[in-house]
Design a protein around this motif. Sequence first.
Motif, mmCIF file in Angstrom:
data_model
loop_
_atom_site.group_PDB
_atom_site.id
_atom_site.type_symbol
_atom_site.label_atom_id
_atom_site.label_comp_id
_atom_site.label_asym_id
_atom_site.label_seq_id
_atom_site.Cartn_x
_atom_site.Cartn_y
_atom_site.Cartn_z
ATOM 1 N N THR A 92 54.203 -11.132 64.829
ATOM 2 C CA THR A 92 53.712 -12.426 64.307
ATOM 3 C C THR A 92 53.763 -12.048 62.827
ATOM 4 O O THR A 92 54.154 -13.018 61.955
ATOM 5 N N THR A 93 53.431 -10.966 62.162
ATOM 6 C CA THR A 93 53.469 -10.717 60.683
ATOM 7 C C THR A 93 54.708 -10.808 60.106
ATOM 8 O O THR A 93 55.008 -11.659 59.012
ATOM 9 N N THR A 94 55.852 -10.250 60.792
ATOM 10 C CA THR A 94 57.082 -10.366 60.470
ATOM 11 C C THR A 94 57.470 -11.976 60.407
ATOM 12 O O THR A 94 58.393 -12.380 59.364
ATOM 13 N N ALA A 154 51.125 -8.189 66.931
ATOM 14 C CA ALA A 154 50.619 -8.413 65.466
ATOM 15 C C ALA A 154 51.814 -8.216 64.466
ATOM 16 O O ALA A 154 52.050 -8.799 63.692
#
Length: 257
Positions: A31-33, A28
């Motif tokens: 993915t967020t980065t 997560a």
Amino acid sequence: MTGESRPNRFLAADRGVSETVGFVLVFALITTTIAVTFTVGLGGLNDAQLAERDNNVERAFDVFHDNLNDISRDGVPSRATEIRLGGGELALDQTSEFRLNSSAWDGPVSETGSITYHGAGDTRIVYENGAVFRMQGDNGVMINEPDLLLGDTTVYSLYGLGGSARSVAGDRTVLVVGQRSARTPSVDDRSATENVTLEIDSAQANVWKRYYDELDPSNESITVSDGGDADLTVTFDAAEYDRFVVHRTAVRIDISD
């Protein structure tokens, strides 16, 4: 023995849960980065590209300024300048006007016309009356100064841009050709024993005002005022010169691919 083995099985199960949760959290985070990088980074990259595009056009206008000075000063019949639009818009119009007048003359001398590049946001790069501006709304800076000589003989260069009023846009390179007009004298000399007034109607009036204020901070030879019949009025004091010469150049502008 049986009672002691149960906690060990619970600990093994706990480690399995921890590894799964850790993997989900790391995935997560990655993915967020990536999402933030694409959202913010690409937006910043796009802004940088637009700014560099406008800088390239600014450099092209610098060349255009020099080319028109060649036509005015050296009598060159024509000059051509390449400008890469890069998605912006280039327009020729007749909304700006510069009028010189004195009671010692038969009548006013005036020229109109400007060429404007509309870039990113509210950015405009403008050529008018021998000067180049980079504008943001009503404010901006003068990049190239007009051809003006102050002294015992004051020489004011008046530039007019004519041609078919049109605009071009897109991601392509256009050729801007300036040709000295045969219908208007390229040089119009006038002597003056009275004050000379310059009336300016222009979207760049604020920057013109700053230019003339800085040219004579003491207001001894040049007085600048707002309002009246024009956006800006500049008065040249006759006591500060022996002769006032208007060097007039009319140029026809053609824009082609």
